[in-house]
Design a protein around this motif. Structure first.
Motif, PDB file in Angstrom:
ATOM      1  N   THR A 163      -5.759 -21.538   8.045  1.00 16.18           N
ATOM      2  CA  THR A 163      -5.519 -20.412   7.160  1.00 16.18           C
ATOM      3  C   THR A 163      -5.134 -19.164   7.940  1.00 16.18           C
ATOM      4  OG1 THR A 163      -6.445 -19.168   5.306  1.00 16.18           O
ATOM      5  CG2 THR A 163      -7.886 -19.552   7.180  1.00 16.18           C
ATOM      6  N   ARG A 164      -4.757 -18.131   7.205  1.00 13.24           N
ATOM      7  CA  ARG A 164      -4.451 -16.828   7.788  1.00 13.24           C
ATOM      8  C   ARG A 164      -5.150 -15.739   6.983  1.00 13.24           C
ATOM      9  NH1 ARG A 164       1.806 -17.202   9.969  1.00 13.24           N
ATOM     10  NH2 ARG A 164       1.491 -19.107  11.189  1.00 13.24           N
ATOM     11  N   LYS A 165      -5.064 -14.509   7.447  1.00 12.27           N
ATOM     12  CA  LYS A 165      -5.896 -13.440   6.892  1.00 12.27           C
ATOM     13  C   LYS A 165      -5.369 -12.889   5.564  1.00 12.27           C
ATOM     14  CE  LYS A 165      -7.541 -11.858  11.420  1.00 12.27           C
ATOM     15  NZ  LYS A 165      -7.578 -10.702  12.369  1.00 12.27           N
ATOM     16  N   TRP A 166      -4.058 -12.812   5.422  1.00  7.84           N
ATOM     17  CA  TRP A 166      -3.461 -12.100   4.295  1.00  7.84           C
ATOM     18  C   TRP A 166      -2.487 -12.980   3.530  1.00  7.84           C
ATOM     19  CZ3 TRP A 166      -5.103  -7.034   3.653  1.00  7.84           C
ATOM     20  CH2 TRP A 166      -5.710  -6.429   4.761  1.00  7.84           C
ATOM     21  N   VAL A 167      -2.218 -12.570   2.306  1.00  5.38           N
ATOM     22  CA  VAL A 167      -1.107 -13.117   1.537  1.00  5.38           C
ATOM     23  C   VAL A 167      -0.123 -11.977   1.287  1.00  5.38           C
ATOM     24  CG1 VAL A 167      -0.356 -14.068  -0.667  1.00  5.38           C
ATOM     25  CG2 VAL A 167      -2.429 -14.929   0.419  1.00  5.38           C
ATOM     26  N   LYS A 168       1.097 -12.167   1.751  1.00  3.47           N
ATOM     27  CA  LYS A 168       2.160 -11.200   1.466  1.00  3.47           C
ATOM     28  C   LYS A 168       2.750 -11.574   0.118  1.00  3.47           C
ATOM     29  CE  LYS A 168       6.414  -9.202   3.393  1.00  3.47           C
ATOM     30  NZ  LYS A 168       7.419  -9.288   4.497  1.00  3.47           N
ATOM     31  N   LEU A 169       2.489 -10.743  -0.893  1.00  2.00           N
ATOM     32  CA  LEU A 169       2.818 -11.094  -2.273  1.00  2.00           C
ATOM     33  C   LEU A 169       3.927 -10.195  -2.809  1.00  2.00           C
ATOM     34  CD1 LEU A 169       1.822 -13.068  -4.499  1.00  2.00           C
ATOM     35  CD2 LEU A 169       0.405 -11.208  -5.371  1.00  2.00           C
ATOM     36  N   PHE A 170       4.995 -10.835  -3.295  1.00  2.00           N
ATOM     37  CA  PHE A 170       6.108 -10.130  -3.913  1.00  2.00           C
ATOM     38  C   PHE A 170       5.953 -10.184  -5.436  1.00  2.00           C
ATOM     39  CE2 PHE A 170       7.767 -11.216   0.226  1.00  2.00           C
ATOM     40  CZ  PHE A 170       8.531 -10.119   0.579  1.00  2.00           C
ATOM     41  N   TYR A 171       6.162  -9.043  -6.088  1.00  2.00           N
ATOM     42  CA  TYR A 171       6.136  -8.954  -7.545  1.00  2.00           C
ATOM     43  C   TYR A 171       7.555  -8.656  -8.034  1.00  2.00           C
ATOM     44  CZ  TYR A 171       1.163  -7.901  -6.655  1.00  2.00           C
ATOM     45  OH  TYR A 171      -0.154  -7.915  -6.230  1.00  2.00           O
ATOM     46  N   GLU A 172       8.047  -9.460  -8.960  1.00  2.00           N
ATOM     47  CA  GLU A 172       9.388  -9.217  -9.496  1.00  2.00           C
ATOM     48  C   GLU A 172       9.382  -9.341 -11.021  1.00  2.00           C
ATOM     49  OE1 GLU A 172      14.042 -10.725  -9.159  1.00  2.00           O
ATOM     50  OE2 GLU A 172      12.569 -11.339  -7.652  1.00  2.00           O
TER      51      GLU A 172
ATOM     52  N   ALA B  90       8.126 -11.135 -18.189  1.00  2.00           N
ATOM     53  CA  ALA B  90       7.222 -11.789 -17.245  1.00  2.00           C
ATOM     54  C   ALA B  90       7.329 -11.131 -15.880  1.00  2.00           C
ATOM     55  CB  ALA B  90       7.545 -13.283 -17.140  1.00  2.00           C
ATOM     56  N   VAL B  91       6.353 -11.404 -15.046  1.00  2.00           N
ATOM     57  CA  VAL B  91       6.403 -11.019 -13.633  1.00  2.00           C
ATOM     58  C   VAL B  91       6.246 -12.303 -12.826  1.00  2.00           C
ATOM     59  CG1 VAL B  91       5.369  -9.693 -11.762  1.00  2.00           C
ATOM     60  CG2 VAL B  91       5.446  -8.733 -14.081  1.00  2.00           C
ATOM     61  N   ILE B  92       7.214 -12.582 -11.971  1.00  2.00           N
ATOM     62  CA  ILE B  92       7.167 -13.750 -11.099  1.00  2.00           C
ATOM     63  C   ILE B  92       6.686 -13.287  -9.723  1.00  2.00           C
ATOM     64  CG2 ILE B  92       8.436 -15.678 -10.111  1.00  2.00           C
ATOM     65  CD1 ILE B  92       8.254 -15.695 -13.179  1.00  2.00           C
TER      66      ILE B  92
ATOM     67  N   LEU C 260       5.664  -4.548 -14.402  1.00  2.00           N
ATOM     68  CA  LEU C 260       6.573  -4.852 -15.505  1.00  2.00           C
ATOM     69  C   LEU C 260       6.923  -3.578 -16.268  1.00  2.00           C
ATOM     70  CD1 LEU C 260       8.015  -6.963 -17.313  1.00  2.00           C
ATOM     71  CD2 LEU C 260       5.877  -7.146 -18.606  1.00  2.00           C
ATOM     72  N   LYS C 261       5.919  -2.758 -16.568  1.00  2.00           N
ATOM     73  CA  LYS C 261       6.165  -1.522 -17.320  1.00  2.00           C
ATOM     74  C   LYS C 261       7.053  -0.563 -16.542  1.00  2.00           C
ATOM     75  CE  LYS C 261       1.928  -1.677 -20.093  1.00  2.00           C
ATOM     76  NZ  LYS C 261       0.630  -1.023 -20.409  1.00  2.00           N
ATOM     77  N   GLN C 262       6.890  -0.568 -15.215  1.00  2.00           N
ATOM     78  CA  GLN C 262       7.716   0.308 -14.376  1.00  2.00           C
ATOM     79  C   GLN C 262       9.051  -0.331 -14.011  1.00  2.00           C
ATOM     80  OE1 GLN C 262       5.286   1.246 -10.929  1.00  2.00           O
ATOM     81  NE2 GLN C 262       3.516   1.659 -12.206  1.00  2.00           N
ATOM     82  N   ASN C 263       9.189  -1.632 -14.357  1.00  2.00           N
ATOM     83  CA  ASN C 263      10.381  -2.406 -13.974  1.00  2.00           C
ATOM     84  C   ASN C 263      10.661  -2.247 -12.479  1.00  2.00           C
ATOM     85  OD1 ASN C 263      12.574  -4.124 -14.394  1.00  2.00           O
ATOM     86  ND2 ASN C 263      13.980  -2.438 -14.796  1.00  2.00           N
ATOM     87  N   ARG C 264       9.608  -2.495 -11.696  1.00  2.00           N
ATOM     88  CA  ARG C 264       9.661  -2.221 -10.260  1.00  2.00           C
ATOM     89  C   ARG C 264       9.321  -3.459  -9.451  1.00  2.00           C
ATOM     90  NH1 ARG C 264       5.781  -0.124  -6.482  1.00  2.00           N
ATOM     91  NH2 ARG C 264       4.230   0.101  -8.153  1.00  2.00           N
ATOM     92  N   VAL C 265      10.197  -3.807  -8.511  1.00  2.00           N
ATOM     93  CA  VAL C 265       9.906  -4.867  -7.544  1.00  2.00           C
ATOM     94  C   VAL C 265       9.023  -4.281  -6.459  1.00  2.00           C
ATOM     95  CG1 VAL C 265      10.902  -6.445  -5.847  1.00  2.00           C
ATOM     96  CG2 VAL C 265      12.081  -6.032  -8.025  1.00  2.00           C
ATOM     97  N   ALA C 266       7.986  -5.023  -6.052  1.00  2.00           N
ATOM     98  CA  ALA C 266       7.040  -4.490  -5.079  1.00  2.00           C
ATOM     99  C   ALA C 266       6.514  -5.606  -4.196  1.00  2.00           C
ATOM    100  CB  ALA C 266       5.886  -3.787  -5.789  1.00  2.00           C
TER     101      ALA C 266
END
Length: 282
Positions: free
Chosen positions: A109-118, A152-154, A187-193
């Motif tokens: 395993t590793r310490k973090w998950v790098k998570l993309f929100y779209e 939705a947010v993928i 989703l409300k901000q329509n922002r990828v992060a």
């Protein structure tokens, strides 16, 4: 040269929260981890999680089972030993015997998950995006949260040992917003992060809000004041809620509450969403 497969032996009363806490502390993890600490039925029922596009269902990371059969005998089964029983255990729902141990494959395993929100709008676009990301084996985690038929947010994630300090988010702390509400904000901000989330926090991201069930039990539970003062008390044990609920609440759940838990092939995802929407909101 033959590699040795790393496994962990798990017996009854050890829940997912305990298993991940122990394994992560020594540098290992389960390839498929359910989001809820107390979730059960994953071997004799089924379990599909955000890494299942790579590793399959929970049953597919199990290498051995031990069962007590109806005649009182203890039987160990693997792909080579009592193989007919080994392949019959998943989906058997306890009809074959009592499961008293499972040996489960583990991975580093590793310490973090790098998570993309779209955020994605439009049902066709949502289904296409989810299928594409699931087919991409570089994504160690893929999850979609659907907020309406066409919104939705993928989310896609990969494990890493390094994180950008200004983008870390320890979502598991009791005072943090419920995860599904946090995701809805993009989703409300329509922002990828992108965020870096501690691995165990990511694994149990839906524990505090029991996915989105807690909003029906404690409607004000995501209020910042409640989270800061009483957030450490949630989630309540489901067994306690069932024990203490009155007749009115019981009828309310039976007549007006639906728990959606369906497993469908990817090729039927659009048809399934339309059917769920029609049945529940039509």
């Amino acid at each position: 040269m033959h590699s040795i497969e790393a496994v962990v032996r798990v017996e009854p009363l050890a829940n997912m929260g305990q298993v991940t806490a122990l394994l992560i502390s020594i540098g290992w993890t389960l390839p498929v981890v359910p989001e809820l600490d107390d979730l059960g039925g994953l071997v004799m029922g089924t379990g599909i999680e955000s890494s299942s596009h790579i590793y399959g269902l929970f049953q597919h990371i199990c290498v051995a089972f031990e069962l007590v059969l109806a005649d009182g005998s203890l039987v160990r089964c693997t792909e080579k030993e009592n193989s007919d029983l080994f392949y019959a255990v998943p989906w058997s729902c306890g009809t074959l015997g009592f499961l008293v141990a499972a040996e489960i494959r583990i991975i580093p395993t590793r310490k973090w998950v790098k998570l993309f929100y779209e955020p994605v709008c439009g049902l066709d676009a949502i289904c296409k995006k989810f299928a594409e990301e699931s087919a991409n084996k570089e994504n160690q985690f893929v999850e979609g949260l659907q907020y309406s038929r066409d919104e939705a947010v993928i989310m896609t994630g990969t494990m890493t040992d390094h994180a950008e300090s200004d983008k870390t988010n320890c979502i598991g702390y009791y005072y943090k917003p419920w995860f599904f509400r946090h995701v809805e904000g993009f989703l409300k901000q329509n922002r990828v992060a992108v965020e870096y989330i501690p691995l165990r926090h990511y694994y149990h991201r839906h524990t505090r809000s029991i996915f989105w069930e807690l909003q029906d039990i404690i409607p004000f539970g995501n209020n910042p004041l409640f989270r800061c003062v009483f957030g450490w008390m949630v989630p309540p044990k489901i067994s306690l809620l069932k024990l203490t609920q009155g007749e009115t609440n019981r009828r309310q759940y039976e007549q007006h509450h639906v728990v959606q838990d369906m497993l469908v092939p990817m090729k039927h995802i659009k048809t399934s969403i339309l059917r769920f929407h029609e049945d529940l909101h039509g």
